[in-house]
Design an enzyme around this catalytic site. Structure first.
Site, PDB file in Angstrom:
ATOM      1  N   CYS A   1      11.796  -0.030 -11.409  1.00 50.54           N
ATOM      2  CA  CYS A   1      10.787  -0.810 -10.637  1.00 50.54           C
ATOM      3  C   CYS A   1      11.833  -2.030 -10.154  1.00 50.54           C
ATOM      4  CB  CYS A   1       9.787  -1.560 -11.335  1.00 50.54           C
ATOM      5  SG  CYS A   1       9.013  -2.955 -10.437  1.00 50.54           S
TER       6      CYS A   1
ATOM      7  N   CYS B   1       9.811  -0.867  -6.833  1.00 50.20           N
ATOM      8  CA  CYS B   1       9.009  -1.761  -6.360  1.00 50.20           C
ATOM      9  C   CYS B   1       9.690  -3.124  -5.548  1.00 50.20           C
ATOM     10  CB  CYS B   1       7.890  -2.263  -7.317  1.00 50.20           C
ATOM     11  SG  CYS B   1       7.949  -1.474  -8.889  1.00 50.20           S
TER      12      CYS B   1
ATOM     13  N   LYS C   1      12.310  -2.233  -2.592  1.00 51.14           N
ATOM     14  CA  LYS C   1      11.292  -1.605  -1.739  1.00 51.14           C
ATOM     15  C   LYS C   1      10.412  -2.705  -0.859  1.00 51.14           C
ATOM     16  CE  LYS C   1       7.054  -0.927  -3.007  1.00 51.14           C
ATOM     17  NZ  LYS C   1       6.714   0.183  -3.486  1.00 51.14           N
TER      18      LYS C   1
ATOM     19  N   TYR D   1       4.414   8.546  -1.553  1.00 52.74           N
ATOM     20  CA  TYR D   1       4.299   7.084  -1.175  1.00 52.74           C
ATOM     21  C   TYR D   1       5.552   6.528  -1.004  1.00 52.74           C
ATOM     22  CZ  TYR D   1       4.784   5.410  -5.952  1.00 52.74           C
ATOM     23  OH  TYR D   1       5.337   4.991  -7.094  1.00 52.74           O
TER      24      TYR D   1
ATOM     25  N   GLU E   1       6.736   4.901   2.496  1.00 54.84           N
ATOM     26  CA  GLU E   1       7.371   3.511   2.324  1.00 54.84           C
ATOM     27  C   GLU E   1       8.740   3.435   2.795  1.00 54.84           C
ATOM     28  OE1 GLU E   1       4.716   1.843  -1.358  1.00 54.84           O
ATOM     29  OE2 GLU E   1       6.600   2.692  -1.817  1.00 54.84           O
TER      30      GLU E   1
ATOM     31  N   HIS F   1     -13.285 -17.394   5.816  1.00 54.02           N
ATOM     32  CA  HIS F   1     -13.177 -17.105   7.617  1.00 54.02           C
ATOM     33  C   HIS F   1     -12.254 -17.875   7.951  1.00 54.02           C
ATOM     34  CE1 HIS F   1     -14.725 -15.487  11.272  1.00 54.02           C
ATOM     35  NE2 HIS F   1     -14.725 -16.945  11.603  1.00 54.02           N
TER      36      HIS F   1
ATOM     37  N   GLU G   1     -12.416 -10.884   4.080  1.00 58.79           N
ATOM     38  CA  GLU G   1     -14.056 -11.365   4.257  1.00 58.79           C
ATOM     39  C   GLU G   1     -14.855 -10.082   4.571  1.00 58.79           C
ATOM     40  OE1 GLU G   1     -15.607 -14.036   7.231  1.00 58.79           O
ATOM     41  OE2 GLU G   1     -13.769 -13.763   8.387  1.00 58.79           O
TER      42      GLU G   1
END
Length: 521
Positions: free
Chosen positions: A85, A90, A93, A227, A231, A496, A501
């Site tokens: 990682c 991660c 990346k 993935y 990615e 908002h 939302e």
């Protein structure tokens, strides 16, 4: 993680010369002494899960050691403490993904009144250096944390001599013998190379190498539909490189397939090329130093070729167990995957030997689950806890150019488990406000909530494609973990104007067949 030699040049002290403590019985010649193990806990693998487990155990005042060694990749890439990682996953990346997002923001900025002199150009070496420097600072941080917590760190490659003893070899070949009452295997995985494609290993790279390249990879072919593949292809396209993804079958296997299709559609519309239902047969080096790739196109039933500067394999990961000598001590693995079989308490088939993280069978290959499982294991071993890791409803995000975040069941899994008549899917195509002035296409901005159809309508899964998907899904993950229902979600007031939302306003069901496009606010 059993991985690459650190370039620290350090040589851990050998423990093998220490005299064993002899009991009185041994002294009077009644046979060998029962040996006292040197550590309460030995963790093999200095990645996320292993480090979390070691540091947690040390909090309980236990004597703890960590073994970490990074085997160089076939291309010779090495890195420091911290596991996949931190070094090749991660962290780099997400930073390179951010570089690509900034490129898109520059295009949008002009619509918002910013004057940006053309042409805009990206310099790989500047980005790479900054990312690599940050990763090195994390390596150092992990070293310091272990020291602060009085965890002994060995930069050695370990293999079991017996169920309580691990033999470690330094880069220079010096041997260290370490004994422990409890041992945790947390060596993670490494990218697979295809074994049946000529030139694959010789000329190709993997994600282990991409983040440590000093120079731009240039025109790149990424092979695979994982993935990791999408990615990497996404940010390479985003920083202006000619990028092609070659996939044999479906994208993002194991994820919701409607969402996976939207992710690849968006990538295609933003310039990533896709070779679908194609598989490579050989890679050759041309005089120009470019790589010529030959592949079979299953749809056209013919052979095709093209040349690239870089070929990156992203065809899955394999557990890093080869050198551990697991068979000898009786730790059972799944013969197909090579992963270690563990029970709900992370215990292997050998008492006092445990395993956490990517190396364990049937667990999500995610950093936060490895960390949580490692901590809980240490608490059970040394802290009078009985709490087990709960692997249900773990949220995750795929950092493709348009991000995909999800928690809970995919629509397919929900239907399979409960039957389509018992499932209600609420969905919406929405347009992020930020996209309006910039005139960006929002065709793939989509979300769906998979619910049980009975009166309470418990939420089984939530899937979101759009900007900042990880930030959006994280909060909803808590609700779903707590058993949130559709009516409760409808009582939640949205913030908002945000993309998140829209989740609180989902009202069109797939079953109704009505248009799910959000109009107005």
């Amino acid at each position: 993680r059993l991985s690459a030699p650190q370039s620290t040049g350090e040589s851990p002290p050998s423990l093998s010369h220490r005299p064993r403590r002899r009991t009185r019985a041994a002294a009077v010649g009644t046979g060998p002494s029962p040996r006292k193990n040197e550590y309460d806990l030995l963790v093999i693998g200095g990645g996320s899960g292993g480090l979390a487990c070691a540091k947690e155990a040390a909090q309980f005042g236990r004597k703890v050691a960590v073994l970490d060694y990074v085997e160089p990749s076939p291309q010779g890439t090495i890195w420091g403490l911290g596991g996949t990682c931190v070094n090749v996953g991660c962290i780099p990346k997400k930073l390179m993904h951010q570089a690509a997002l900034l490129g898109s923001a520059l295009k949008d900025a002009q619509h918002y009144g910013w004057n940006i002199s053309q042409p805009v150009h990206h310099t790989w070496s500047v980005m790479a250096q900054a990312v690599q420097n940050y990763v090195k600072s994390l390596n150092w941080g992990h070293r310091v944390q272990l020291q602060d917590k009085k965890v002994k760190y060995f930069n050695v490659k370990g293999s079991f001599a017996d169920p309580h003893t691990v033999r470690g070899l330094t880069k220079a070949g010096k041997e260290t013998v370490i004994t422990a009452d409890n041992i945790v295997i947390a060596t993670g995985g490494r990218p697979k190379y295809p074994t049946d494609i000529a030139g694959a290993r010789e000329y190709g790279i993997t994600s282990d190498d991409l983040f440590w390249l000093k120079e731009s990879p240039g025109k790149t072919l990424v092979v695979g539909a994982s993935y990791v593949s999408l990615e990497c292809a996404g940010f390479l396209t985003g920083i202006g490189l000619d990028t092609t993804v070659m996939m044999r079958s479906i994208p993002l296997r194991g994820f919701d397939q409607q969402m996976a299709s939207l992710v690849t559609e968006h990538m295609e519309s933003y310039g990533t090329k896709f070779l679908k239902r194609c598989f490579p047969t050989k890679v050759e080096k041309l005089k120009s130093n470019r790589l010529q790739v030959t592949w079979k196109n299953a749809d056209l039933n013919k052979e095709e070729t093209d040349s690239f500067d870089t070929v990156m394999w992203a065809v899955g990961r394999a557990p890093d167990t080869k050198t551990l000598n697991l068979e000898t001590i009786g730790v059972k693995t799944n013969s197909e995957t090579g992963k270690i079989i563990v029970d709900a308490s992370e215990a292997t088939s050998v008492p006092h030997i445990y395993a956490v993280g990517d190396i364990t069978e049937g667990r999500p290959e995610l950093t936060p689950t490895a960390i949580a499982a490692g901590k809980l294991l240490a608490q059970r071993l040394f802290g009078q806890s009985s709490e087990l890791m709960d692997y249900d409803n773990v949220p995750t995000t795929v950092f493709t150019p348009l991000e995909y975040g999800c928690v809970g069941l995919s629509e397919e899994a929900a239907v399979q488990r409960h039957g389509s008549d018992n499932i209600e899917v609420y969905h919406a195509y929405y347009k992020p406000l930020e996209f309006t002035v910039a005139e960006r296409d929002a065709a793939q901005c989509y979300m769906k909530m998979v619910c049980l159809r009975e009166r309470e309508q418990r939420i089984l899964g939530l899937h979101f494609i759009g900007p900042n998907a990880g930030e959006v899904i994280q909060g909803f993950a808590l609700g779903i973990k707590c058993g949130a229902t559709y009516p409760q979600m409808m009582k939640t007031v949205g913030i908002h104007p945000t993309c998140a939302e829209e989740v609180t306003k989902l009202h069109i069901t797939k079953r109704s067949g009505l248009d799910a496009t959000v109009t107005g606010c």
